[in-house]
Design a protein around this motif. Structure first.
Motif: not given
Lengths: 235, 787
Positions: B448, B718, B722, B752-753, B756
């Protein structure tokens, strides 16, 4: 005469450790009959456990053939053997091998969740005399109780065969007898074919049939005319 | 070799995969610490040495035109040990082979060489002969970018006079370690050069005979700069002083400062994370080894090994992992430092090879690495030492599970037994689950923190180039010109639209807080260069008010409606009080804006312009450049899309490297954490899993427990990742914010995705590797061994 449930023909098992070849089984021809309680006796390394593992679908033969009823297990795939174990076989080991994070009931449910025609977990635990301790974790039970949970787990799927490798090996005499009573009771009430491996010669007296092992071969097969109740066994 | 040492090597051999996973994480910490500390030390030490040897000044001041006689007074200011006057100015250059208009900063060299301060270091050739006024030396990067050799010529437009200049040498100067042209965002050595000529030549060119417009001063050590600055301002005021400043406001030095701050930040934030994770992994793995080797420990003790010997034995095992990790870290760090040195060399012009990491940095990072793993292993090693031999030979008691309230809730959910096993295991070892999750959360945060910058930069580029500065180019005037010049600009070839803009240097003051800025003004309704409020609406400025950038407002500690003093440094040098009418977010520079008419009224003058913003017909660009080179009033032209392209290219290249590094780091952390955690799980649960297989569970069903638990931990990690990532991103935006630029905190779902996906993917891959071991599990052997 009862129907044949297991048949082996010239079964050999060789463990190749690289430097030496160990002949665990050297040509075993055997017949086991439905609803009988059979005891396998013999010194360590005589091949009892190897045979039990082959009959239970945990191991393959090096040579020879094995049948469960009309089904040949000899060259069955890994997936087929898993299916066979799931549908027909119950195991009991010397070390109870319970899942410590599951209660007695949940340990039995492990089996009842996947078996095609299981009995309720509670019923299986009642059968082994643990109806009142269903919600206890393994760490909260004695050795004998844990072994009885293991038996309940093995019979809950209504297996056609129950294979027990030294089920009393880790127990004292009193608890050991309790476990033997449970095995005998199940054999008589449900008619489950039961095979028990033991070092303890006394136990043979409760069996229908006793098979003696020596150096990977069957040295003698004896049928008991007069069986005694487990409660009469002392060691 | 003793038997116990052989056991050590055998253990290490058996654990090699886990050891490598831990060593890699440790190596990251060592490598980054080595690189950042090494580079920081190297850069700051070199800077100090360079500044000292070449007598970089402490205080600088510019004025319009001050008499040479004033220098005697400046030299007498308390604390000043040496002062030097120079003539400084800008000129457009016509370089052979370059269509664009280059800009040169002209500086005079004293008659008696060498100069007292800011001594240029000769790289090639010689200094100009004072008698030959067409001889110049230029900064080496400029010469290199344009392929200039000694004796090459180019022409410069010096206040309307086109002069042919001859390059007689190239130099480097402590004043121009970071060379950035007016209005540019990044160094552009091809189109911006520093040109030193003899004082005579410069005086003639800029009409400064007997006068100066730039002065540098060195202070005695320990002297505060502020009183000197005040005194210099007072002396220069009658001569159009533009406000003195010290090193911290000197543009080249300020860029160096911000780079050093970043390096220090890197050394402080990242390595502790890696060392922490490596320590945790070592403690986890060592804890498991000692549980597995319980009976061996009992045996060793029964034979007669002492507690200390056992303790050291297990510490040595951790030590081997540490040595491996440190060696890897040193190798990677050395390579990384070299790569960074290459990156720095692009931006900073130091005269000597300075990117050398000293031995003590290697020693220190190695020690930190070994200390970390030792601390991680200490608890387990002490536990081994404390085990009583009789107890150690007994099998450990089975793990105790209890009915908790959470547990009852789990039972009510009627989940499958495998799922119950997963959940109970998480609850049974909450600290371990938490730390494993935290490790993975840090991996997510690392991605991130790296990728948010991409979106932040997109935002900056959009804001700076598409929303606010929409002109194709800016024409810079050497001095302010009447607004009528706008018409002349419109008549230049290729110019479609032209709008005026004015800059007035001023000191903003609120109480004891001051800041020197250029106050900008433009006509209402200007379309090319605009200021937007936070809703994206164009702001027009009301008379009597001033619009400040957020950073400037923060610096002065003022908000909407507060009154500040504006002391103009040009014109009548008046001080006015204005109200802060708006505060806006800006990413480049410190902005301060006023209404055009109002500003000119304050100066009691007809509207004047300092720069003209234009849009262009690109096909006529060459003709425009030719015209600009021939227009004496224009001191330079800034092409915005050249600026933008340079910015984007440089940033994208750096971002690519940075993203790759951070994603690599995240993957390493994930592998280190997941692989070890899964291996430990497998080792603890081999018997359980074998039981299930014997009961008739298929491979997939049994792997579900292993994979399910690890992936559940990874999924739980996760949101924490974040959050931590957003926190680090915020820290980074704060850390990177300076007077020069600001980075906005832009956090998009894609940041964020991506994070992850990277971490969950790496976690799944690691756990699948462990699953292969599960498939190969010898059911019979596992079941027959006593736990």
């Amino acid at each position: 005469m009862a129907e044949i449930i297991f048949r082996t023909q010239g079964v050999t098992k060789v463990y190749d450790t690289g430097q030496v070849k160990v002949h665990a089984l050297a040509g075993v021809d055997l017949k086991l009959f439905e609803a009988e309680l059979t005891v396998l006796l013999g010194p360590s390394g005589s091949g009892k456990s190897t045979l039990l593992n082959i009959l239970g679908g945990l191991d393959h033969v090096t040579d020879g053939r094995v049948w469960f009823k009309d089904t040949e297990l000899t060259n069955m795939s890994d997936r087929g053997l898993t299916r066979y174990r799931r549908d027909h076989v119950g195991f009991v080991f010397q070390f109870y091998n319970l899942v410590p994070s599951l209660t007695a009931r949940e340990n039995v449910q492990l089996v009842t969740d996947v078996a095609p025609d299981p009995m309720p977990a509670e019923e299986a635990l009642e059968l082994v005399g643990l109806g009142s301790r269903m919600n206890h974790f393994p760490s909260e039970m004695s050795g004998g109780e844990q072994q009885r949970v293991a038996i309940a787990r093995a019979i809950a799927k209504r297996p056609q065969i129950l294979l027990c490798d030294e089920p009393t090996g880790a127990l004292d005499s009193t608890t050991g007898v309790q476990v033997l009573e449970v095995l005998n009771d199940i054999n008589e009430r449900i008619g489950t074919t039961t095979v028990v491996i033991t070092h303890n010669a006394e136990i043979q007296r409760m069996a229908h049939r006793v098979i003696f092992f020596q150096d990977g071969k069957i040295s003698e097969v004896r049928v008991n005319e007069h069986r005694i109740a487990p409660s009469e066994i002392v060691w | 070799m003793q038997a116990i040492d052989k056991k050590l090597l055998k253990d290490f051999q058996r654990l090699w995969m886990q050891a490598i996973a831990i060593a890699l994480v440790l190596a990251c910490g060592v490598a980054i610490l080595l690189t950042s500390v090494g580079m920081y030390k190297a850069m700051s030490e070199t800077r100090t040495a360079y500044y000292e040897r070449n007598r970089f000044a402490d205080v600088f001041a510019e004025a319009k035109r001050a008499p040479d006689s004033l220098m005697a007074e400046i030299a007498l200011i308390d604390g000043v040990i040496s002062a030097e006057a120079q003539i400084s100015g800008y000129a457009t250059l016509d370089l052979p082979g370059l269509t664009r208009t280059a800009v040169g900063r002209i500086l005079s060299l004293p008659e008696t060489m060498p100069p007292a301060l800011n001594v240029p270091l000769l790289v090639s050739g010689r200094f100009p002969d004072p008698v030959h006024t067409d001889e110049v030396v230029v900064n080496a990067p400029f010469a290199e970018s344009n392929g200039f050799k000694q004796g090459d010529r180019f022409s410069a437009n010096l206040r309307g006079q086109r002069r042919e200049l001859i390059i007689v040498g190239t130099v480097l100067s402590p004043e121009f370690v970071y060379t950035i042209g007016p209005g540019a965002l990044l160094p552009d050595n091809e189109a911006f050069g520093i040109i030193w000529m003899s004082e005579r030549a410069a005086a003639a060119a800029f009409d400064m005979t007997g006068a100066f417009n730039y002065v540098s001063m060195a202070l005695a050590s320990g002297v505060q700069s502020q009183p000197v600055i005040d005194e210099v301002d007072r002396l220069l005021e009658p001569y159009g002083g533009l406000g003195a400043y010290d090193r911290s406001d000197h543009i080249s030095n300020a860029f160096l400062d911000s780079e050093l701050t970043e390096l220090r930040g890197m050394a402080m934030i990242l390595p502790p994370i890696f060392f922490g994770i490596a320590g945790f992994l070592v403690s986890m793995v060592m804890g498991r080894i000692i549980t597995l080797e319980r009976s061996q420990i009992g045996l060793l003790k029964a034979i007669g090994y002492s507690d200390i010997e056992i303790c050291i034995h297990y510490l040595m095992l951790a030590g081997l992992i540490a040595v491996f990790g440190v060696l890897l870290g040193w190798t990677a760090g050395t390579i990384l430092a070299r790569a960074m040195a290459g990156l720095y060399a692009q931006f900073f012009n130091f005269p000597y090879v300075i990117f050398r990491v000293s031995y003590w940095v290697y020693a220190a990072t190695g020690l930190v690495g070994i200390a970390t793993t030792s601390i991680g292993a200490m608890q387990a090693a002490l536990k081994a030492a404390r085990l009583a031999p009789a107890v150690a030979m007994q099998p450990p008691a089975p793990p105790r599970f209890k009915h908790s309230r959470v547990d009852k809730a789990i039972m009510h959910l009627r989940l499958s037994q495998s799922t119950v096993m997963i959940l109970r295991s998480l609850l049974r070892w909450p600290v371990r689950s938490f730390l494993t999750s935290l490790g993975l959360a840090l991996a997510v945060a690392s991605v991130c923190a790296a990728t948010f910058i991409n979106d932040a930069l997109d935002e900056i580029i959009d804001h700076a180039f598409h929303q606010t500065n929409r002109q194709d180019a800016m024409l810079l005037f050497a001095d302010e010109v009447p607004e009528a010049a706008l018409e002349d600009a419109r008549n230049l070839p290729g110019v479609l639209l032209a709008e005026s803009q004015q800059y007035q240097p001023a000191v903003l003051r609120r109480g004891h807080l001051t800041k020197r800025v250029a106050v900008e003004a433009r006509r209402p309704g200007s379309d090319l260069s605009r200021v937007l409020d936070k809703d994206g609406e164009v702001l027009d400025f009301s008379p009597g008010g001033i619009v400040l950038s957020l950073r400037l407002a923060d610096h002065l500690e003022v908000g909407l409606g507060d009154t500040i003093e504006v002391e103009f440094l040009t014109g009548r040098r008046e001080t006015v009080e204005v109200v802060v009418s708006q505060v806006v977010e800006l990413y480049f520079g410190l902005g301060a804006y006023m209404d055009f008419e109002y500003l000119n009224a304050l100066f009691r003058q007809a509207p004047r312009v300092s720069t003209v913003n234009i849009t262009l017909d690109e096909t006529q660009l060459d003709a425009l450049h030719r015209a600009v080179k021939d227009t004496p009033e224009i001191s330079g032209i800034i092409e915005m899309n050249v600026n933008r392209r340079a910015f984007q290219e440089t940033i994208e290249r750096n971002m690519l490297v940075m993203n790759a590094i951070y994603i690599g780091i995240a993957i390493l952390i994930t592998i280190g954490v997941t692989y070890n955690a899964a291996r430990i799980q497998l080792s603890e649960r081999a018997r359980e899993m074998a039981s299930l297989r014997i009961l008739g569970f298929g491979r997939g069903e049994v792997s579900y427990i292993l994979i399910g638990e690890m992936m559940l931990i990874a999924v739980i990690a996760q949101p924490f990742g974040w959050l931590i990532g957003a926190g680090i991103a915020r820290l980074m935006t704060n850390a990177f914010t300076s007077d020069l630029f600001a980075i906005p905190l832009v956090l998009k779902p894609s940041t964020f995705s991506t994070a992850s996906l990277v971490v969950l993917g790496a976690a799944l891959a690691s756990v699948l590797i462990v699953r292969r071991r599960l498939d190969r599990l010898d059911l019979v052997a596992v079941m027959k061994t006593r736990e």
